[in-house]
Design a protein around this motif. Structure first.
Motif, PDB file in Angstrom:
ATOM      1  N   CYS A   1       6.741  -6.645   0.836  1.00 20.12           N
ATOM      2  CA  CYS A   1       5.914  -7.734   0.325  1.00 20.12           C
ATOM      3  C   CYS A   1       4.604  -7.166  -0.213  1.00 20.12           C
ATOM      4  O   CYS A   1       3.963  -6.325   0.424  1.00 20.12           O
ATOM      5  CB  CYS A   1       5.635  -8.749   1.429  1.00 20.12           C
ATOM      6  N   THR A   2       4.202  -7.653  -1.389  1.00 13.47           N
ATOM      7  CA  THR A   2       2.969  -7.183  -2.024  1.00 13.47           C
ATOM      8  C   THR A   2       1.922  -8.289  -2.128  1.00 13.47           C
ATOM      9  O   THR A   2       0.922  -8.137  -2.839  1.00 13.47           O
ATOM     10  CB  THR A   2       3.270  -6.657  -3.436  1.00 13.47           C
ATOM     11  N   LEU A   3       2.108  -9.409  -1.430  1.00 13.66           N
ATOM     12  CA  LEU A   3       1.218 -10.556  -1.585  1.00 13.66           C
ATOM     13  C   LEU A   3      -0.076 -10.425  -0.803  1.00 13.66           C
ATOM     14  O   LEU A   3      -1.015 -11.190  -1.011  1.00 13.66           O
ATOM     15  CB  LEU A   3       1.951 -11.839  -1.183  1.00 13.66           C
ATOM     16  N   CYS A   4      -0.134  -9.483   0.135  1.00 12.16           N
ATOM     17  CA  CYS A   4      -1.366  -9.168   0.847  1.00 12.16           C
ATOM     18  C   CYS A   4      -1.294  -7.704   1.251  1.00 12.16           C
ATOM     19  O   CYS A   4      -0.240  -7.070   1.116  1.00 12.16           O
ATOM     20  CB  CYS A   4      -1.581 -10.100   2.046  1.00 12.16           C
ATOM     21  N   PRO A   5      -2.348  -7.123   1.768  1.00 14.44           N
ATOM     22  CA  PRO A   5      -2.335  -5.683   2.051  1.00 14.44           C
ATOM     23  C   PRO A   5      -1.498  -5.262   3.254  1.00 14.44           C
ATOM     24  O   PRO A   5      -1.367  -4.058   3.500  1.00 14.44           O
ATOM     25  CB  PRO A   5      -3.821  -5.366   2.309  1.00 14.44           C
ATOM     26  N   ALA A   6      -0.940  -6.200   4.030  1.00 11.18           N
ATOM     27  CA  ALA A   6      -0.276  -5.827   5.275  1.00 11.18           C
ATOM     28  C   ALA A   6       0.975  -4.980   5.064  1.00 11.18           C
ATOM     29  O   ALA A   6       1.367  -4.213   5.945  1.00 11.18           O
ATOM     30  CB  ALA A   6       0.081  -7.081   6.078  1.00 11.18           C
ATOM     31  N   GLY A   7       1.660  -5.110   3.934  1.00 11.26           N
ATOM     32  CA  GLY A   7       2.823  -4.281   3.633  1.00 11.26           C
ATOM     33  C   GLY A   7       4.036  -4.566   4.498  1.00 11.26           C
ATOM     34  O   GLY A   7       4.708  -3.638   4.967  1.00 11.26           O
ATOM     35  N   CYS A   8       4.366  -5.828   4.718  1.00 10.73           N
ATOM     36  CA  CYS A   8       5.490  -6.200   5.584  1.00 10.73           C
ATOM     37  C   CYS A   8       6.828  -5.917   4.886  1.00 10.73           C
ATOM     38  O   CYS A   8       6.979  -6.123   3.678  1.00 10.73           O
ATOM     39  CB  CYS A   8       5.411  -7.679   5.948  1.00 10.73           C
ATOM     40  N   GLY A   9       7.804  -5.479   5.678  1.00 14.46           N
ATOM     41  CA  GLY A   9       9.133  -5.240   5.153  1.00 14.46           C
ATOM     42  C   GLY A   9       9.869  -6.536   4.890  1.00 14.46           C
ATOM     43  O   GLY A   9       9.733  -7.512   5.639  1.00 14.46           O
ATOM     44  N   VAL A  10      10.666  -6.571   3.828  1.00 18.27           N
ATOM     45  CA  VAL A  10      11.358  -7.788   3.402  1.00 18.27           C
ATOM     46  C   VAL A  10      12.844  -7.502   3.218  1.00 18.27           C
ATOM     47  O   VAL A  10      13.228  -6.526   2.556  1.00 18.27           O
ATOM     48  CB  VAL A  10      10.775  -8.328   2.077  1.00 18.27           C
TER      49      VAL A  10
END
Length: 701
Positions: free
Chosen positions: A57-66
């Protein structure tokens, strides 16, 4: 219970009658009808095999896996990836519905230019480039060309700086520090080696937060939750915040100060830590300015601060004791995504608590981070200087390019506008949506949306462990959309391609032999990848590279920066001027990261902001019943919230949890028109902060 045939028939008959009477199923049917009527722009799924693809995910800086669940090539559902090194299976509601964003009605599908009456009209890409180039070449002496990048740290960020390096009087800008403001302050207070800092929050035993939404999407949410809910020794949280936020409600101790007095709370806690010998004396004495700092905090005993902030002295003492008995503990400033950071001197006071608590260079506190390696030849690039937009002289920017990706945090247009040359400043937006600051742009050259292009996800700014992942393109780029690299190429006359640069960065990581790569199948060391191309393919397929924590020596020189703290905090106890009687209330904006008004939201969020009202939208203000009564305002009234900077229309919500004398207004999401924001009427101080403004409220006829 006798479950005979007769009783069973009675139960079934009663249940059937109840279903017919209850509104629940009819509400669901109605919702489905509304979905099909109002959200017709959502693509219909094709026929085809079901597949699973992995991305980030690129919607915030957290970098969560999708994990993207698809029919054919079309994603229909996004979920978290179990075992992901950063998010460990979590995904926020924004990420869950993000596959609808490319089809949002506010999407810019082709280049736009602001017309004579202020509305955006279509323009050809070549015409836009020619006119923007003319403005860059013709800008006056002493004026600046700038790029405002809300997502620093990417390879594209270096490309922006390299592009600007080819021009005279050019500067690379970032928004005011938010989640990392405490880290920035600590860097100024020490001689720490050049590099980045991060919060080792997963190992902390306690945290004191000054408005930071630790339990509502701050930093890397999975790591905060792991610390907060770990078995045996959950992290204690002390929340210092005027608003009864989610974090304040769930904290072990909530301190609710009057707006603008947070620095006094920090100084009072420091007073207790020192005077009750709750921290080692060496934490204070080894720092420069220790004597002056001791004298300064001596002016903030809990009893005096209680009169200023409204917090009982015993609560302040309890907060200090909770931190002292749960070391390692960390202090975090920065506020939430809508209100932004406090003043520099107030944030310096908050950062100083970390020195007293011994949190700096301590596991569970604040640790240095070594960034991912870059190709050696990149070090030879000529890069433009870097500055916060708040530090740029007013009326100095002739041409401003707004970067391709919003941060998810609020960014007031008033802060940007005051930096432009009056009447002549040209603004170019590369964002995919006409939202936030892009609404004010003279030209919009729309970039690709989420899932449409190859994107790099760098290390989250609050992390202690370096990481890098690649968000693969799962959808085709629509005709008319322009890649930022192409825009920079045309403006500079030099060919720039982002894809090959990302491959070079993967090769540099492979050559370093550092770290591991984790994907849905597991983890393996970088040394298992024989070439950079092998590592690149693993990253594009959904892998995430992470590096080990690098040991480093603590800084030798530490300085409490007493002069910087005194500049503002003493004003709290010795005000130089009386409060503004014409605007006696405090307007405090707030928001949730990703819903701050700078970016659009998936339709899923209407359930949260419009129908269930679980969160307030930008058209609702919350006030205490006593505050409303003084203004003759009733619950649900249409009201005007006024400051010395302007006014905005709101719908009043009476809420006893709001502090009397305070008006709480979300900075987002915007209403259906999206043509105003409460941030437009918030007062900016000299440092570019907008956390609290003098205001008044009146009922509209």
């Amino acid at each position: 219970m006798n479950a005979g045939r007769r009783n069973l028939l009675r139960f079934v008959g009663g249940a059937a009658a109840g279903v017919m009477i209850t509104p629940a199923p009819w509400k669901l049917i109605n919702d489905s009808a509304l979905w099909s009527q109002n959200w017709s722009w959502i693509p219909k799924l094709p026929s085809g095999p079901r597949t699973v693809k992995y991305t980030t995910c690129t919607l915030c800086p957290a970098g969560c896996g999708v994990e993207a669940r698809c029919v054919g090539e079309q994603p229909y559902g996004l979920v978290g990836v179990t075992g992901h090194p950063l998010s460990n299976g979590t995904l926020c509601p924004l990420g869950v519905g993000a596959h609808h964003l490319p089809y949002h009605p506010r999407r810019a599908s082709f280049p736009l230019k602001r017309g004579p009456v202020g509305k955006h009209v279509p323009v050809s890409f070549d015409t836009a480039i020619a006119e923007i180039s003319h403005a860059i070449e013709g800008r006056g002496r002493g004026t600046t060309l700038a790029v405002l990048d809300e997502r620093p740290g990417r390879t594209l960020s270096l490309v922006y700086r390299r592009f600007l390096g080819g021009f005279s009087d050019a500067v690379y800008l970032t928004p005011p520090a938010h989640e990392t403001v405490t880290l920035s302050m600590l860097s100024r207070m020490t001689d720490s080696p050049a590099g980045s800092l991060g919060f080792d929050i997963a190992s902390s035993r306690a945290a004191i937060s000054f408005g930071a939404p630790l339990l509502d999407g701050w930093g890397i949410p999975a790591q905060v939750n792991a610390a907060r809910y770990r078995a045996g020794s959950p992290m204690k949280i002390v929340q210092v915040e005027t608003k009864q936020s989610r974090t304040a409600s769930l904290a072990d101790l909530w301190l609710a100060p009057k707006p603008g007095t947070e620095a006094a709370v920090a100084m009072a806690i420091a007073n207790v830590l020192v005077n009750q010998n709750l921290v080692p004396a060496a934490n204070l004495d080894r720092a420069a300015g220790a004597a002056e700092y001791r004298e300064l905090i001596g002016q903030f005993p809990p009893e005096a601060v209680a009169a200023i902030t409204g917090i009982p002295p015993e609560t302040i003492v309890a907060a200090a004791q909770m931190l002292a008995v749960n070391l390692p503990a960390v202090a975090i400033g920065g506020g939430d995504a809508g209100g932004g950071a406090a003043t520099a001197s107030e944030e310096t006071a908050i950062a100083g608590l970390n020195l007293l608590l011994g949190a700096f260079h301590t596991p569970g506190g604040i640790m240095p981070r070594q960034e991912p390696p870059v190709p050696k030849e990149w070090n030879e690039w000529k890069l433009a200087p870097h500055s916060s937009i708040a530090d740029v002289p007013d009326h100095s920017i002739a041409v401003l390019i707004l970067g391709d990706s919003p941060s998810g945090d609020a960014l007031p247009w008033t802060l940007i506008a005051k930096k432009l040359v009056p009447g002549k400043g040209l603004v170019v937006s590369l964002a995919p949506f006409v939202e936030g600051p892009s609404r004010h742009a003279d030209y919009i050259l729309p970039a690709a949306a989420f899932l449409e292009t190859l994107e790099e996800v760098p290390t989250p700014p609050t992390a202690t462990t370096a990481s890098l992942s690649i968000a693969a393109a799962l959808l085709p780029v629509p005709k008319g959309v322009v890649e930022p690299a192409l825009v920079l190429s045309r403006l500079s006359g030099t060919e720039i391609a982002l894809g090959p640069l990302l491959e070079q960065r993967a090769a540099a990581i492979q050559e370093s032999k550092r770290g591991i790569v984790t994907d849905a199948a597991g983890s393996k060391p970088v040394t298992d990848f024989k070439t950079g191309d092998e590592l690149w393919k693993a990253l594009v397929a959904g892998g995430t590279w992470t590096a080990e924590l690098v040991a480093s020596k603590p800084p030798v020189h530490v300085d409490f920066q007493v002069a910087a703290i005194s500049q503002r905090v003493l004003v709290v106890i010795h005000p130089a001027s009386p409060a503004d009687a014409a605007f006696p209330l405090a307007l405090t904006p707030y928001a949730w990261r990703g819903a701050s008004g700078s970016s659009v939201l998936p339709p899923l969020f209407t359930k949260v902001y419009q129908e269930s009202l679980l969160r307030g939208s930008a058209i609702h203000c919350r006030v205490h019943p006593s505050t409303a009564a003084e203004a003759h305002v009733r619950d649900g009234d249409k009201v005007l919230v006024e400051t010395r900077c302007g006014s905005c229309e709101q719908r009043a919500w009476l809420d006893a949890s709001v502090m009397p004398g305070v008006i709480e207004v979300p900075a987002g999401p915007q209403g259906s028109k999206g043509d105003y924001s409460v941030l437009d009427v918030c007062a900016l101080d000299d440092g570019g902060t907008w956390r609290s403004s003098g205001a008044r409220i009146r009922r509209m006829s």
